[in-house]
Write a protein that holds these residues in place. Sequence first.
Motif, PDB file in Angstrom:
ATOM      1  N   VAL A 140       0.937  -1.408  -0.063  1.00 16.05           N
ATOM      2  CA  VAL A 140       0.113   0.028   0.020  1.00 16.05           C
ATOM      3  C   VAL A 140       0.763   1.082   0.062  1.00 16.05           C
ATOM      4  O   VAL A 140       1.532   1.377   1.003  1.00 16.05           O
ATOM      5  CB  VAL A 140      -0.948  -0.143   1.303  1.00 16.05           C
ATOM      6  N   VAL A 141       0.823   2.257  -1.116  1.00 13.71           N
ATOM      7  CA  VAL A 141       1.739   3.456  -1.204  1.00 13.71           C
ATOM      8  C   VAL A 141       0.587   4.481  -1.425  1.00 13.71           C
ATOM      9  O   VAL A 141      -0.106   4.645  -2.375  1.00 13.71           O
ATOM     10  CB  VAL A 141       2.487   3.270  -2.225  1.00 13.71           C
ATOM     11  N   ALA A 142       0.881   5.514  -0.692  1.00 12.10           N
ATOM     12  CA  ALA A 142      -0.071   6.586  -0.860  1.00 12.10           C
ATOM     13  C   ALA A 142       0.728   7.961  -1.406  1.00 12.10           C
ATOM     14  O   ALA A 142       1.858   8.231  -0.399  1.00 12.10           O
ATOM     15  CB  ALA A 142      -0.732   7.185   0.537  1.00 12.10           C
ATOM     16  N   VAL A 143       0.483   8.286  -2.507  1.00  8.17           N
ATOM     17  CA  VAL A 143       1.416   9.279  -2.946  1.00  8.17           C
ATOM     18  C   VAL A 143       0.827  10.454  -2.965  1.00  8.17           C
ATOM     19  O   VAL A 143      -0.385  10.846  -3.727  1.00  8.17           O
ATOM     20  CB  VAL A 143       2.016   9.081  -4.453  1.00  8.17           C
ATOM     21  N   THR A 144       1.279  11.994  -2.508  1.00  5.00           N
ATOM     22  CA  THR A 144       0.641  13.102  -2.275  1.00  5.00           C
ATOM     23  C   THR A 144       1.362  13.981  -3.209  1.00  5.00           C
ATOM     24  O   THR A 144       2.562  14.153  -3.107  1.00  5.00           O
ATOM     25  CB  THR A 144       0.636  13.638  -1.078  1.00  5.00           C
TER      26      THR A 144
ATOM     27  N   GLY B 178       0.145  -1.795  -6.636  1.00  7.17           N
ATOM     28  CA  GLY B 178       0.367  -1.373  -8.011  1.00  7.17           C
ATOM     29  C   GLY B 178      -0.874  -0.743  -8.582  1.00  7.17           C
ATOM     30  O   GLY B 178      -0.789  -0.166  -9.614  1.00  7.17           O
ATOM     31  N   GLU B 179      -2.049  -0.873  -8.259  1.00  9.43           N
ATOM     32  CA  GLU B 179      -3.037  -0.538  -8.657  1.00  9.43           C
ATOM     33  C   GLU B 179      -3.885   0.714  -8.063  1.00  9.43           C
ATOM     34  O   GLU B 179      -3.900   0.498  -6.803  1.00  9.43           O
ATOM     35  CB  GLU B 179      -4.189  -1.868  -8.888  1.00  9.43           C
ATOM     36  N   VAL B 180      -4.383   1.586  -8.546  1.00 12.51           N
ATOM     37  CA  VAL B 180      -4.915   2.704  -7.938  1.00 12.51           C
ATOM     38  C   VAL B 180      -6.311   2.314  -7.357  1.00 12.51           C
ATOM     39  O   VAL B 180      -7.215   1.716  -7.928  1.00 12.51           O
ATOM     40  CB  VAL B 180      -5.024   4.086  -9.003  1.00 12.51           C
ATOM     41  N   ILE B 181      -6.330   2.629  -6.108  1.00  7.28           N
ATOM     42  CA  ILE B 181      -7.710   2.144  -5.273  1.00  7.28           C
ATOM     43  C   ILE B 181      -8.418   3.324  -4.761  1.00  7.28           C
ATOM     44  O   ILE B 181      -9.763   3.394  -4.569  1.00  7.28           O
ATOM     45  CB  ILE B 181      -7.372   1.263  -4.104  1.00  7.28           C
ATOM     46  N   ARG B 182      -7.942   4.531  -4.920  1.00 11.15           N
ATOM     47  CA  ARG B 182      -8.392   5.962  -4.418  1.00 11.15           C
ATOM     48  C   ARG B 182      -7.824   7.006  -4.801  1.00 11.15           C
ATOM     49  O   ARG B 182      -6.367   7.166  -4.514  1.00 11.15           O
ATOM     50  CB  ARG B 182      -9.089   5.880  -3.091  1.00 11.15           C
ATOM     51  N   GLN B 183      -8.360   8.140  -5.096  1.00 10.20           N
ATOM     52  CA  GLN B 183      -7.803   9.586  -5.270  1.00 10.20           C
ATOM     53  C   GLN B 183      -8.595  10.192  -4.427  1.00 10.20           C
ATOM     54  O   GLN B 183      -9.712  10.409  -4.273  1.00 10.20           O
ATOM     55  CB  GLN B 183      -7.977  10.126  -6.710  1.00 10.20           C
TER      56      GLN B 183
ATOM     57  N   TRP C 275     -11.583   6.606   5.761  1.00  5.63           N
ATOM     58  CA  TRP C 275     -11.370   5.521   4.763  1.00  5.63           C
ATOM     59  C   TRP C 275      -9.692   5.270   4.958  1.00  5.63           C
ATOM     60  O   TRP C 275      -9.384   4.042   4.806  1.00  5.63           O
ATOM     61  CB  TRP C 275     -11.666   5.793   3.426  1.00  5.63           C
ATOM     62  N   PHE C 276      -8.857   6.420   4.836  1.00  8.58           N
ATOM     63  CA  PHE C 276      -7.502   6.055   4.611  1.00  8.58           C
ATOM     64  C   PHE C 276      -7.139   5.380   5.907  1.00  8.58           C
ATOM     65  O   PHE C 276      -6.222   4.539   5.954  1.00  8.58           O
ATOM     66  CB  PHE C 276      -7.055   7.541   4.649  1.00  8.58           C
ATOM     67  N   TYR C 277      -7.675   5.897   7.143  1.00  7.40           N
ATOM     68  CA  TYR C 277      -7.261   5.411   8.224  1.00  7.40           C
ATOM     69  C   TYR C 277      -7.636   3.756   8.325  1.00  7.40           C
ATOM     70  O   TYR C 277      -6.794   2.955   8.870  1.00  7.40           O
ATOM     71  CB  TYR C 277      -7.905   5.876   9.293  1.00  7.40           C
ATOM     72  N   ASP C 278      -8.726   3.414   7.866  1.00  6.37           N
ATOM     73  CA  ASP C 278      -9.023   2.006   7.760  1.00  6.37           C
ATOM     74  C   ASP C 278      -8.267   1.259   6.943  1.00  6.37           C
ATOM     75  O   ASP C 278      -7.892  -0.078   6.967  1.00  6.37           O
ATOM     76  CB  ASP C 278     -10.538   1.748   7.521  1.00  6.37           C
ATOM     77  N   THR C 279      -7.517   1.853   5.799  1.00  6.25           N
ATOM     78  CA  THR C 279      -6.745   1.412   4.669  1.00  6.25           C
ATOM     79  C   THR C 279      -5.363   1.035   4.949  1.00  6.25           C
ATOM     80  O   THR C 279      -4.795   0.152   4.638  1.00  6.25           O
ATOM     81  CB  THR C 279      -7.092   2.120   3.514  1.00  6.25           C
TER      82      THR C 279
ATOM     83  N   SER D 150      -1.877   1.015   7.146  1.00  3.15           N
ATOM     84  CA  SER D 150      -1.294   0.118   8.306  1.00  3.15           C
ATOM     85  C   SER D 150       0.164   0.743   8.487  1.00  3.15           C
ATOM     86  O   SER D 150       0.889   1.099   7.748  1.00  3.15           O
ATOM     87  CB  SER D 150      -1.011  -1.508   7.795  1.00  3.15           C
ATOM     88  N   GLU D 151       0.622   0.448   9.943  1.00  2.49           N
ATOM     89  CA  GLU D 151       2.177   0.757  10.249  1.00  2.49           C
ATOM     90  C   GLU D 151       3.129   0.139   9.085  1.00  2.49           C
ATOM     91  O   GLU D 151       2.858  -1.182   9.031  1.00  2.49           O
ATOM     92  CB  GLU D 151       2.251   0.344  11.622  1.00  2.49           C
ATOM     93  N   GLY D 152       4.114   0.781   8.693  1.00  4.03           N
ATOM     94  CA  GLY D 152       4.938   0.199   7.883  1.00  4.03           C
ATOM     95  C   GLY D 152       4.654   0.208   6.203  1.00  4.03           C
ATOM     96  O   GLY D 152       5.256   0.107   5.503  1.00  4.03           O
ATOM     97  N   ASP D 153       3.393   1.012   6.020  1.00  4.57           N
ATOM     98  CA  ASP D 153       3.054   1.362   4.683  1.00  4.57           C
ATOM     99  C   ASP D 153       3.760   2.758   4.375  1.00  4.57           C
ATOM    100  O   ASP D 153       4.261   3.351   5.175  1.00  4.57           O
ATOM    101  CB  ASP D 153       1.395   1.542   4.688  1.00  4.57           C
ATOM    102  N   ILE D 154       3.604   2.827   3.014  1.00  5.56           N
ATOM    103  CA  ILE D 154       4.594   4.133   2.580  1.00  5.56           C
ATOM    104  C   ILE D 154       3.507   5.285   2.153  1.00  5.56           C
ATOM    105  O   ILE D 154       2.439   5.128   1.639  1.00  5.56           O
ATOM    106  CB  ILE D 154       5.061   3.856   1.182  1.00  5.56           C
TER     107      ILE D 154
END
Length: 416
Positions: free
Chosen positions: A244-248, A261-266, A351-355, A357-361
């Motif tokens: 899980v990678v979140a890019v701002t 590798g797949e977009v799940i939300r913007q 939604w972000f909080y539920d998605t 996890s610790e160690g995600d990017i």
Amino acid sequence: MSHTPPRTSTVIGCTLLVIALGVGVTSCGSDGNPLSAAPYDAADQIAFNGPSGDGRKADPDKPLEVTTEDSDGRITDVTARDAAGRYVAGELSADGTRWHSTSPLAANARYTVRVSTEDEDGAPGRKVLTFDTSRPTTKKLTVTFGPRAGKYGVGQPITAELSSPVKDGKQRAIVESALKVDSIPAVKGAWHWVDDKKLHYRPMEYWPTHATVQARSNLEGIKISDRLRGGAAKPLTITTGDRVVAVTDASTHQMTVYRNGEVIRQIPVTTGKPGYDTRNGVKVVLAKEGTVRMTSASIGASDFYDLTVHHSVRVTNSGEYVHAAPWSTGSQGYANVSHGCTGMSPGNAAWFYDTISEGDIVEVVNSGGDTMAPFGNGFGDWNLPWKKWRTGSALVGGTPDGPSPAERARLRPQNV
């Protein structure tokens, strides 16, 4: 050369054990070829002046040495290992007259030494010796691995906290070579010395998804310096989940969340305004803290605020979060108005909080802020290119790459 099986790296050896190997009587098979003979017992040709069953124990700080004093015979192979299966590295001279240890023996251990010889006719000889090493009288260096056991994102580094500082390069190499990290599936990785007491381990790229990662220490009983030996360490096992990678993108005010590798939300977001710009770079989620009180006093901001913030996900030690920001929904997707955090609507934050996890990017690009420091403010480890990361390994010969005092001074807290 002597065959030296895989072994743990450490330093110097045991009481001077000199094994004088004389020449045995040629032992031939029925066909007269000495190479077809079974190995003869070389006991009568070996002089062993170390501990020999009289209750004495070898000094682990002295080297192990095997020699033959007869010019007609030579050593062909020596293996030495302790009861835990750790081999002692060694070198055999070109003429086969001397073998000596090149790695240290462990204290309070039992060793088995297998010596193979060959006489002038090529007949093989064998001798097996055992001895114990004495207990250490020095300080123990213990290792605590982190994080705690559990499931993490693919960006989670492994940490090793030492009980005492280790500054010398050779001593660091001894310590580092005994700290083992294995993963299933296997990946290439390396330790990096953050400072004299802390190391981080990461792969060249992120961990594989759904991997099992195990860290352990082989330091127990190993000499690090005259006054320091390795102590016991509790091993660590963690597992990874999805990638899980979140890019701002601070310039477009949008966060894109990827899973494998797949977009799940913007998500429309707001980041730090000028003077409080959000740091660029890769950050590893440190904790999901839920509801947090954030105040201007904590960062010395000139404009006052005192807010109770929900769905707070911490990404730096200095107070940068991804969180719900209902007061700035009009700016989200259009402008950067925060004091360094990434804010979003309450629904998106939940939604972000539920998605996440610790160690995600969590990665930030195109901000006016500096790049996240590799160390000292959370896990910025991935902001070092692999080649530079490797320079922080004592086995490669590099030096620690932690933040300088000036860099630490720039790590001012950020909030909201």
